[in-house]
Design a protein around this motif. Structure first.
Motif, PDB file in Angstrom:
ATOM      1  N   ASN A 139     -14.318 -18.037  -7.691  1.00  0.00           N
ATOM      2  CA  ASN A 139     -14.705 -19.162  -6.834  1.00  0.00           C
ATOM      3  C   ASN A 139     -15.938 -18.881  -5.985  1.00  0.00           C
ATOM      4  OD1 ASN A 139     -12.527 -20.683  -7.752  1.00  0.00           O
ATOM      5  ND2 ASN A 139     -11.152 -19.855  -6.205  1.00  0.00           N
ATOM      6  N   ALA A 140     -16.544 -17.744  -6.166  1.00  0.00           N
ATOM      7  CA  ALA A 140     -17.714 -17.391  -5.357  1.00  0.00           C
ATOM      8  C   ALA A 140     -18.943 -18.180  -5.813  1.00  0.00           C
ATOM      9  CB  ALA A 140     -17.991 -15.891  -5.449  1.00  0.00           C
ATOM     10  N   SER A 141     -19.726 -18.587  -4.844  1.00  0.00           N
ATOM     11  CA  SER A 141     -20.978 -19.290  -5.150  1.00  0.00           C
ATOM     12  C   SER A 141     -22.030 -18.287  -5.620  1.00  0.00           C
ATOM     13  CB  SER A 141     -21.482 -20.029  -3.907  1.00  0.00           C
ATOM     14  OG  SER A 141     -21.907 -19.081  -2.932  1.00  0.00           O
ATOM     15  N   GLU A 142     -23.124 -18.800  -6.149  1.00  0.00           N
ATOM     16  CA  GLU A 142     -24.229 -17.923  -6.569  1.00  0.00           C
ATOM     17  C   GLU A 142     -24.746 -17.113  -5.383  1.00  0.00           C
ATOM     18  OE1 GLU A 142     -25.616 -17.053  -9.536  1.00  0.00           O
ATOM     19  OE2 GLU A 142     -23.915 -18.142 -10.379  1.00  0.00           O
ATOM     20  N   GLU A 143     -24.857 -17.747  -4.225  1.00  0.00           N
ATOM     21  CA  GLU A 143     -25.329 -17.043  -3.033  1.00  0.00           C
ATOM     22  C   GLU A 143     -24.350 -15.936  -2.636  1.00  0.00           C
ATOM     23  OE1 GLU A 143     -26.589 -17.770   1.634  1.00  0.00           O
ATOM     24  OE2 GLU A 143     -25.985 -19.490   0.414  1.00  0.00           O
ATOM     25  N   GLU A 144     -23.050 -16.220  -2.695  1.00  0.00           N
ATOM     26  CA  GLU A 144     -22.052 -15.197  -2.366  1.00  0.00           C
ATOM     27  C   GLU A 144     -22.107 -14.039  -3.357  1.00  0.00           C
ATOM     28  OE1 GLU A 144     -18.472 -17.664  -0.197  1.00  0.00           O
ATOM     29  OE2 GLU A 144     -18.729 -17.915  -2.379  1.00  0.00           O
ATOM     30  N   LEU A 145     -22.300 -14.357  -4.638  1.00  0.00           N
ATOM     31  CA  LEU A 145     -22.422 -13.298  -5.643  1.00  0.00           C
ATOM     32  C   LEU A 145     -23.647 -12.429  -5.371  1.00  0.00           C
ATOM     33  CD1 LEU A 145     -21.449 -15.299  -8.865  1.00  0.00           C
ATOM     34  CD2 LEU A 145     -20.061 -13.587  -7.656  1.00  0.00           C
ATOM     35  N   ARG A 146     -24.768 -13.046  -5.007  1.00  0.00           N
ATOM     36  CA  ARG A 146     -25.974 -12.278  -4.650  1.00  0.00           C
ATOM     37  C   ARG A 146     -25.700 -11.402  -3.433  1.00  0.00           C
ATOM     38  NH1 ARG A 146     -28.639 -16.850  -6.078  1.00  0.00           N
ATOM     39  NH2 ARG A 146     -28.654 -17.667  -3.952  1.00  0.00           N
ATOM     40  N   ASN A 147     -25.024 -11.959  -2.439  1.00  0.00           N
ATOM     41  CA  ASN A 147     -24.688 -11.193  -1.230  1.00  0.00           C
ATOM     42  C   ASN A 147     -23.770 -10.009  -1.561  1.00  0.00           C
ATOM     43  OD1 ASN A 147     -26.241 -12.856   0.376  1.00  0.00           O
ATOM     44  ND2 ASN A 147     -24.515 -14.118   1.039  1.00  0.00           N
ATOM     45  N   MET A 148     -22.801 -10.242  -2.445  1.00  0.00           N
ATOM     46  CA  MET A 148     -21.910  -9.141  -2.854  1.00  0.00           C
ATOM     47  C   MET A 148     -22.695  -8.034  -3.543  1.00  0.00           C
ATOM     48  SD  MET A 148     -18.437 -10.836  -4.353  1.00  0.00           S
ATOM     49  CE  MET A 148     -18.295 -12.578  -4.040  1.00  0.00           C
ATOM     50  N   ARG A 149     -23.585  -8.436  -4.454  1.00  0.00           N
ATOM     51  CA  ARG A 149     -24.409  -7.453  -5.172  1.00  0.00           C
ATOM     52  C   ARG A 149     -25.255  -6.648  -4.187  1.00  0.00           C
ATOM     53  NH1 ARG A 149     -26.606 -10.705  -8.500  1.00  0.00           N
ATOM     54  NH2 ARG A 149     -25.115 -10.331 -10.159  1.00  0.00           N
TER      55      ARG A 149
END
Length: 142
Positions: A120-130
């Motif tokens: 359920n993570a957004s693209e922005e959240e995925l970038r932040n996680m990375r």
């Protein structure tokens, strides 16, 4: 920034990582090997080549215990020992084709669970996680 507060967050984060890792391993670990044997295979899989001493250090186990477990894994034909060409007194431990297949299959199941957790993570959240993972690796887990 309050470094003590940051440390407390790190402790909490570390505990959460341990809990999630334990839960995922419990769901994905092959049933025909013990947790200790799994930890050995996992370490060999992610950090090849390794020596028995490396495994002792990483898993905080004694050499006799590691040697016994390595023998069991060798009997199951999941690992093999190779003599180092540079130093014939040194043996490195490698996964066999069967051991590699077991770990590859296990990591595929782990990835499914990982993908579910971040589904359920957004693209922005995925970038932040990375970025967060990269920062932790470069500054804390080097």
């Amino acid at each position: 920034m309050d470094k003590n507060n940051l440390f407390q967050q790190f402790v909490s984060f570390s505990a959460a990582v341990y809990d999630v890792t334990h839960a995922i391993k419990k769901q994905t670990m092959p049933k025909h090997i013990t947790p200790v044997q799994y930890n050995i295979l996992e370490y060999i899989f992610v950090s090849p080549p390794v020596t028995a001493s490396d495994i002792c250090d990483c898993l905080h186990m004694s050499m006799p215990n590691i040697s016994r477990e390595l023998k069991k894994l060798q009997d199951k034909q999941y690992i093999e020992k190779r003599i180092s060409p540079a130093d014939r007194r040194k043996q490195t431990i490698h996964l066999t084709t069967e051991g590699q297949a077991i770990m590859q299959s296990t990591f595929e199941r782990i990835e499914v669970l990982f993908q579910q957790r971040i589904g359920n993570a957004s693209e922005e959240e995925l970038r932040n996680m990375r970025q967060a993972i990269q920062l932790l690796q470069s500054k804390l887990f080097y």
